[in-house]
Design a protein around this motif. Structure first.
Motif, PDB file in Angstrom:
ATOM      1  N   ALA A  70      18.809  73.099 178.088  1.00 33.26           N
ATOM      2  CA  ALA A  70      19.104  73.852 179.305  1.00 33.26           C
ATOM      3  C   ALA A  70      20.165  73.084 180.084  1.00 33.26           C
ATOM      4  O   ALA A  70      19.990  71.898 180.369  1.00 33.26           O
ATOM      5  N   VAL A  71      21.254  73.756 180.413  1.00 36.10           N
ATOM      6  CA  VAL A  71      22.342  73.128 181.159  1.00 36.10           C
ATOM      7  C   VAL A  71      22.389  73.750 182.546  1.00 36.10           C
ATOM      8  O   VAL A  71      22.533  74.959 182.694  1.00 36.10           O
ATOM      9  N   LEU A  72      22.254  72.898 183.572  1.00 38.49           N
ATOM     10  CA  LEU A  72      22.360  73.336 184.958  1.00 38.49           C
ATOM     11  C   LEU A  72      23.632  72.740 185.541  1.00 38.49           C
ATOM     12  O   LEU A  72      23.971  71.588 185.239  1.00 38.49           O
ATOM     13  N   VAL A  73      24.332  73.509 186.359  1.00 38.49           N
ATOM     14  CA  VAL A  73      25.623  73.077 186.886  1.00 38.49           C
ATOM     15  C   VAL A  73      25.661  73.207 188.403  1.00 38.49           C
ATOM     16  O   VAL A  73      24.887  73.964 188.990  1.00 38.49           O
ATOM     17  N   ASP A  74      26.590  72.465 189.021  1.00 38.87           N
ATOM     18  CA  ASP A  74      26.670  72.521 190.475  1.00 38.87           C
ATOM     19  C   ASP A  74      27.645  73.567 191.000  1.00 38.87           C
ATOM     20  O   ASP A  74      27.268  74.407 191.790  1.00 38.87           O
ATOM     21  N   LEU A  75      28.893  73.564 190.591  1.00 30.36           N
ATOM     22  CA  LEU A  75      29.924  74.415 191.197  1.00 30.36           C
ATOM     23  C   LEU A  75      30.769  75.133 190.146  1.00 30.36           C
ATOM     24  O   LEU A  75      30.685  74.831 188.958  1.00 30.36           O
ATOM     25  N   GLY A  76      31.632  76.011 190.643  1.00 24.21           N
ATOM     26  CA  GLY A  76      32.444  76.909 189.839  1.00 24.21           C
ATOM     27  C   GLY A  76      33.077  76.396 188.562  1.00 24.21           C
ATOM     28  O   GLY A  76      32.844  76.943 187.484  1.00 24.21           O
ATOM     29  N   SER A  77      33.887  75.348 188.630  1.00 28.16           N
ATOM     30  CA  SER A  77      34.575  74.927 187.406  1.00 28.16           C
ATOM     31  C   SER A  77      33.611  74.313 186.400  1.00 28.16           C
ATOM     32  O   SER A  77      33.871  74.332 185.197  1.00 28.16           O
ATOM     33  N   ALA A  78      32.474  73.808 186.851  1.00 25.88           N
ATOM     34  CA  ALA A  78      31.457  73.324 185.921  1.00 25.88           C
ATOM     35  C   ALA A  78      30.904  74.496 185.123  1.00 25.88           C
ATOM     36  O   ALA A  78      30.675  74.391 183.911  1.00 25.88           O
ATOM     37  N   VAL A  79      30.702  75.629 185.792  1.00 26.45           N
ATOM     38  CA  VAL A  79      30.254  76.845 185.111  1.00 26.45           C
ATOM     39  C   VAL A  79      31.275  77.240 184.053  1.00 26.45           C
ATOM     40  O   VAL A  79      30.922  77.516 182.899  1.00 26.45           O
ATOM     41  N   LEU A  80      32.533  77.255 184.436  1.00 26.44           N
ATOM     42  CA  LEU A  80      33.589  77.651 183.499  1.00 26.44           C
ATOM     43  C   LEU A  80      33.683  76.708 182.311  1.00 26.44           C
ATOM     44  O   LEU A  80      33.891  77.142 181.175  1.00 26.44           O
ATOM     45  N   THR A  81      33.523  75.417 182.553  1.00 25.91           N
ATOM     46  CA  THR A  81      33.595  74.444 181.463  1.00 25.91           C
ATOM     47  C   THR A  81      32.458  74.665 180.473  1.00 25.91           C
ATOM     48  O   THR A  81      32.679  74.687 179.251  1.00 25.91           O
ATOM     49  N   VAL A  82      31.246  74.863 180.966  1.00 24.36           N
ATOM     50  CA  VAL A  82      30.105  75.091 180.077  1.00 24.36           C
ATOM     51  C   VAL A  82      30.255  76.421 179.348  1.00 24.36           C
ATOM     52  O   VAL A  82      30.024  76.503 178.134  1.00 24.36           O
ATOM     53  N   LYS A  83      30.676  77.476 180.045  1.00 25.42           N
ATOM     54  CA  LYS A  83      30.881  78.769 179.380  1.00 25.42           C
ATOM     55  C   LYS A  83      31.916  78.658 178.269  1.00 25.42           C
ATOM     56  O   LYS A  83      31.764  79.256 177.202  1.00 25.42           O
ATOM     57  N   SER A  84      32.963  77.902 178.518  1.00 25.50           N
ATOM     58  CA  SER A  84      33.997  77.700 177.500  1.00 25.50           C
ATOM     59  C   SER A  84      33.423  76.992 176.278  1.00 25.50           C
ATOM     60  O   SER A  84      33.698  77.379 175.129  1.00 25.50           O
ATOM     61  N   LEU A  85      32.625  75.964 176.496  1.00 24.72           N
ATOM     62  CA  LEU A  85      32.009  75.248 175.380  1.00 24.72           C
ATOM     63  C   LEU A  85      31.059  76.154 174.605  1.00 24.72           C
ATOM     64  O   LEU A  85      31.020  76.114 173.364  1.00 24.72           O
ATOM     65  N   LEU A  86      30.297  76.974 175.305  1.00 28.09           N
ATOM     66  CA  LEU A  86      29.385  77.897 174.626  1.00 28.09           C
ATOM     67  C   LEU A  86      30.145  78.952 173.830  1.00 28.09           C
ATOM     68  O   LEU A  86      29.724  79.329 172.734  1.00 28.09           O
TER      69      LEU A  86
END
Length: 136
Positions: A70-86
């Motif tokens: 489970a990956v939890l993120v703090d702010l916008g670009s962290a979301v984008l980085t994880v989505k890109s990796l997925l």
């Protein structure tokens, strides 16, 4: 042969210090029981503010015990980085999931639930439920 270990938790923040502090707090609030594996992935490799695909991948690999991550993120670009990796599909361990939850409260709920043996769906639900925590 034993089954998979507990769900692993990765905490992605723009700050190394914030990710580490939230991981420490979540571990500390499990009531002294053994905790699920938790890894912070904060900041950039050189210690600056930002997010790093490299640090996220290393953290996910470190906590992967076969039950999901489970990956939890703090702010916008962290979301984008994880989505890109997925979306790339081959850098993160199988069963890695971005969890939509408040960072601090969600991390605590995720770690407590995973430490109690909850599966990835349960960990995600507990973390997401933290959106409803009322403080007044």
């Amino acid at each position: 042969m034993s089954g998979p270990g507990p769900v692993g938790i990765v905490l992605v923040s723009h700050s190394r210090e914030v990710a580490s502090a939230v991981a420490d707090l979540a571990r500390g609030l499990t009531g002294g029981a053994a905790t699920a594996p938790v890894a912070p992935a904060g900041g950039t490799p050189d210690g600056g503010l930002g997010t790093s695909s490299e640090l996220i991948v290393r953290a996910a690999e470190a906590v992967d015990g076969g039950a999901g991550v489970a990956v939890l993120v703090d702010l916008g670009s962290a979301v984008l980085t994880v989505k890109s990796l997925l979306a790339e599909g081959d850098e993160l361990p199988a069963g890695t999931r971005l969890v939509d939850a408040p960072f601090l409260e969600g991390a605590i709920a995720a770690v407590v639930t995973a430490s109690a043996g909850g599966d990835l769906d349960s960990v995600e639900a507990a973390a997401a439920e933290a959106y409803g925590y009322r403080k007044a």
